[in-house]
Design a protein around this motif. Structure first.
Motif, PDB file in Angstrom:
ATOM      1  N   LYS A   1       0.832  -1.205   0.000  1.00  0.00           N
ATOM      2  CA  LYS A   1       0.000   0.000   0.000  1.00  0.00           C
ATOM      3  C   LYS A   1       0.867   1.256   0.000  1.00  0.00           C
ATOM      4  O   LYS A   1       0.572   2.238  -0.700  1.00  0.00           O
ATOM      5  CB  LYS A   1      -0.918   0.000   1.230  1.00  0.00           C
ATOM      6  N   LYS A   2       1.948   1.240   0.773  1.00  0.00           N
ATOM      7  CA  LYS A   2       2.852   2.386   0.825  1.00  0.00           C
ATOM      8  C   LYS A   2       3.489   2.643  -0.538  1.00  0.00           C
ATOM      9  O   LYS A   2       3.620   3.775  -0.980  1.00  0.00           O
ATOM     10  CB  LYS A   2       3.963   2.134   1.849  1.00  0.00           C
ATOM     11  N   ILE A   3       3.867   1.555  -1.196  1.00  0.00           N
ATOM     12  CA  ILE A   3       4.531   1.666  -2.494  1.00  0.00           C
ATOM     13  C   ILE A   3       3.582   2.237  -3.540  1.00  0.00           C
ATOM     14  O   ILE A   3       3.939   3.123  -4.312  1.00  0.00           O
ATOM     15  CB  ILE A   3       5.054   0.282  -2.939  1.00  0.00           C
ATOM     16  N   LYS A   4       2.371   1.737  -3.561  1.00  0.00           N
ATOM     17  CA  LYS A   4       1.363   2.238  -4.499  1.00  0.00           C
ATOM     18  C   LYS A   4       1.070   3.713  -4.243  1.00  0.00           C
ATOM     19  O   LYS A   4       0.849   4.489  -5.177  1.00  0.00           O
ATOM     20  CB  LYS A   4       0.078   1.419  -4.379  1.00  0.00           C
ATOM     21  N   ASN A   5       1.079   4.095  -2.975  1.00  0.00           N
ATOM     22  CA  ASN A   5       0.814   5.484  -2.612  1.00  0.00           C
ATOM     23  C   ASN A   5       1.892   6.413  -3.151  1.00  0.00           C
ATOM     24  O   ASN A   5       1.595   7.473  -3.721  1.00  0.00           O
ATOM     25  CB  ASN A   5       0.731   5.614  -1.089  1.00  0.00           C
TER      26      ASN A   5
ATOM     27  N   ILE B   1       3.616  10.468  -7.285  1.00  0.00           N
ATOM     28  CA  ILE B   1       4.519  10.863  -8.376  1.00  0.00           C
ATOM     29  C   ILE B   1       3.727  11.057  -9.673  1.00  0.00           C
ATOM     30  O   ILE B   1       3.910  12.044 -10.387  1.00  0.00           O
ATOM     31  CB  ILE B   1       5.611   9.796  -8.587  1.00  0.00           C
ATOM     32  N   LYS B   2       2.837  10.110  -9.957  1.00  0.00           N
ATOM     33  CA  LYS B   2       2.056  10.146 -11.196  1.00  0.00           C
ATOM     34  C   LYS B   2       1.072  11.303 -11.218  1.00  0.00           C
ATOM     35  O   LYS B   2       0.967  12.034 -12.220  1.00  0.00           O
ATOM     36  CB  LYS B   2       1.300   8.825 -11.368  1.00  0.00           C
ATOM     37  N   ILE B   3       0.349  11.505 -10.129  1.00  0.00           N
ATOM     38  CA  ILE B   3      -0.653  12.572 -10.044  1.00  0.00           C
ATOM     39  C   ILE B   3      -0.027  13.945 -10.247  1.00  0.00           C
ATOM     40  O   ILE B   3      -0.605  14.841 -10.875  1.00  0.00           O
ATOM     41  CB  ILE B   3      -1.387  12.521  -8.675  1.00  0.00           C
ATOM     42  N   ASN B   4       1.189  14.121  -9.727  1.00  0.00           N
ATOM     43  CA  ASN B   4       1.865  15.415  -9.829  1.00  0.00           C
ATOM     44  C   ASN B   4       2.721  15.538 -11.089  1.00  0.00           C
ATOM     45  O   ASN B   4       3.449  16.514 -11.264  1.00  0.00           O
ATOM     46  CB  ASN B   4       2.732  15.644  -8.591  1.00  0.00           C
ATOM     47  N   ASN B   5       2.620  14.531 -11.958  1.00  0.00           N
ATOM     48  CA  ASN B   5       3.357  14.522 -13.223  1.00  0.00           C
ATOM     49  C   ASN B   5       4.857  14.721 -13.010  1.00  0.00           C
ATOM     50  O   ASN B   5       5.510  15.522 -13.686  1.00  0.00           O
ATOM     51  CB  ASN B   5       2.799  15.596 -14.159  1.00  0.00           C
TER      52      ASN B   5
ATOM     53  N   ASN C   1       8.810   1.669   0.097  1.00  0.00           N
ATOM     54  CA  ASN C   1       8.169   1.158   1.305  1.00  0.00           C
ATOM     55  C   ASN C   1       8.559   1.981   2.532  1.00  0.00           C
ATOM     56  O   ASN C   1       7.803   2.099   3.488  1.00  0.00           O
ATOM     57  CB  ASN C   1       8.563  -0.313   1.521  1.00  0.00           C
ATOM     58  N   LYS C   2       9.767   2.588   2.463  1.00  0.00           N
ATOM     59  CA  LYS C   2      10.255   3.423   3.564  1.00  0.00           C
ATOM     60  C   LYS C   2       9.972   4.905   3.323  1.00  0.00           C
ATOM     61  O   LYS C   2      10.494   5.766   4.029  1.00  0.00           O
ATOM     62  CB  LYS C   2      11.763   3.217   3.747  1.00  0.00           C
ATOM     63  N   LYS C   3       9.165   5.187   2.314  1.00  0.00           N
ATOM     64  CA  LYS C   3       8.804   6.559   1.956  1.00  0.00           C
ATOM     65  C   LYS C   3      10.035   7.400   1.602  1.00  0.00           C
ATOM     66  O   LYS C   3      10.190   8.539   2.044  1.00  0.00           O
ATOM     67  CB  LYS C   3       8.024   7.228   3.087  1.00  0.00           C
ATOM     68  N   THR C   4      10.929   6.812   0.824  1.00  0.00           N
ATOM     69  CA  THR C   4      12.076   7.558   0.315  1.00  0.00           C
ATOM     70  C   THR C   4      12.118   7.397  -1.200  1.00  0.00           C
ATOM     71  O   THR C   4      11.755   6.339  -1.725  1.00  0.00           O
ATOM     72  CB  THR C   4      13.405   7.055   0.911  1.00  0.00           C
ATOM     73  N   LEU C   5      12.533   8.426  -1.890  1.00  0.00           N
ATOM     74  CA  LEU C   5      12.639   8.378  -3.343  1.00  0.00           C
ATOM     75  C   LEU C   5      13.607   9.437  -3.831  1.00  0.00           C
ATOM     76  O   LEU C   5      13.953  10.361  -3.091  1.00  0.00           O
ATOM     77  CB  LEU C   5      11.280   8.587  -4.008  1.00  0.00           C
ATOM     78  N   THR C   6      14.049   9.264  -5.058  1.00  0.00           N
ATOM     79  CA  THR C   6      14.929  10.247  -5.692  1.00  0.00           C
ATOM     80  C   THR C   6      14.209  10.839  -6.892  1.00  0.00           C
ATOM     81  O   THR C   6      13.866  10.128  -7.833  1.00  0.00           O
ATOM     82  CB  THR C   6      16.249   9.595  -6.148  1.00  0.00           C
ATOM     83  N   PHE C   7      13.966  12.144  -6.848  1.00  0.00           N
ATOM     84  CA  PHE C   7      13.291  12.822  -7.943  1.00  0.00           C
ATOM     85  C   PHE C   7      14.227  12.945  -9.146  1.00  0.00           C
ATOM     86  O   PHE C   7      15.417  13.185  -8.985  1.00  0.00           O
ATOM     87  CB  PHE C   7      12.849  14.226  -7.530  1.00  0.00           C
ATOM     88  N   MET C   8      13.667  12.796 -10.336  1.00  0.00           N
ATOM     89  CA  MET C   8      14.430  13.028 -11.556  1.00  0.00           C
ATOM     90  C   MET C   8      13.791  14.192 -12.296  1.00  0.00           C
ATOM     91  O   MET C   8      12.654  14.097 -12.751  1.00  0.00           O
ATOM     92  CB  MET C   8      14.442  11.770 -12.442  1.00  0.00           C
TER      93      MET C   8
END
Length: 308
Positions: free
Chosen positions: A35-39, A44-48, A66-73
């Motif tokens: 669920k966290k991953i899908k969120n 990311i998708k909604i905000n384009n 899953n840990k709520k971390t990501l790298t924006f490109m």
């Protein structure tokens, strides 16, 4: 004309028929909370927006999301270079989304990111290489997220290195990261369009202009480099004032990409870590699935000696 984008089309498998089997220690961690991953993906998708986690087919995506971390490109998801190791789309980029900095700042606040990493595709079509857009992203994040540390993983700014350094230094991140990627001998095969000495120059000059800020770089192993070449790269990074390094195993994204020539063992990665520590880096993150921004919050916490 329509915008053209495509995956790398060089069929290395025809000239290098032996496909190495992945060893047991190359295992990606699967999600404990889908669920966290899908969120995260939906946000990311909604905000384009784009994440390098998805675009570059990172093996750690499930663990990190899953840990709520990501790298924006930023600057789109189409690169002007044709690096044979990379899964990001190549071709003619689209126009820059001028609202991207504000959208990233919004998502940083929404997810409550305490440490944010921003990278980009290469934009050789832009006179400033995209450096002004990096600065805009930093400024927007700092407006409403004063306690969030910022790390930028930048391209080599091919023809505008000095301009980019001057621009970013006016509103710098907490960590300035640029990946050296591989040993110089293999650049013509895996990093066409880049120059080893230019990358070192970028790291060195930024540190000289910003001596109190952290600089970071990373590279892959398993592309056919010699051990002596790896040692030379580690020493070169230190000579050019790099504080932190990451070393990870190269994984072939598809049969159309450069083949894996060797899988390094856990012991071999440990040996490289010990060597880098002796040379004097402030932090070394080294292992099979290590990527530049993998556990980046943990990396910076160790350097600052405090929880981020």
């Amino acid at each position: 004309m329509k915008d053209i984008h495509y995956k790398s089309t060089t069929i290395f498998s025809k000239t290098y028929k032996k496909i190495l089997k992945k060893p047991k220690w190359i295992i990606s961690k699967f999600p404990s909370n889908d669920k966290k991953i899908k969120n995260i993906k939906n946000i990311i998708k909604i905000n384009n927006l784009h994440s390098v986690c998805e675009e570059a087919l990172c093996p750690n995506i499930y663990e990190c999301f899953n840990k709520k971390t990501l790298t924006f490109m930023i600057l789109g998801n189409i690169c002007t270079r044709k690096c044979s190791f990379c899964a990001v789309f190549k071709g003619r980029p689209k126009k820059i989304d001028i609202n991207e900095p504000k959208k990233i700042a919004k998502v940083v606040n929404l997810i409550n990111l305490k440490h944010v990493v921003i990278t980009s595709v290469n934009r050789d079509d832009l006179k400033d290489g995209g450096s002004n857009h990096f600065v805009k992203c930093i400024k927007e994040i700092k407006k409403n997220n004063l306690n969030t540390t910022i790390e930028i993983l930048v391209p080599d700014f091919k023809k505008c290195i000095n301009y980019a350094i001057k621009k970013i230094s006016k509103c710098p991140p907490d960590i300035f990261n640029h990946n050296i990627e591989s040993v110089p001998r293999l650049y013509k095969y895996v990093r066409k369009g880049a120059n080893y000495k230019n990358s070192l120059y970028l790291l060195k000059k930024f540190k000289e202009k910003n001596p109190y800020l952290l600089t970071k770089s990373g590279f892959m192993v398993g592309l056919g480099e010699k051990y002596s070449e790896i040692i030379d790269v580690i020493k070169d990074l230190k000579k050019n004032h790099v504080d932190m390094i990451t070393i990870g195993q190269y994984l072939q994204p598809s049969l159309k990409h450069f083949p894996v020539k060797k899988y390094f063992t856990i012991k071999e990665f440990y040996k490289l870590k010990v060597l880098a520590k002796k040379i004097g880096f402030k932090n070394i993150f080294c292992g099979p699935l290590v990527r530049s921004s993998y556990h980046s919050k943990l990396q910076i916490s160790k350097v600052f000696n405090k929880k981020i």
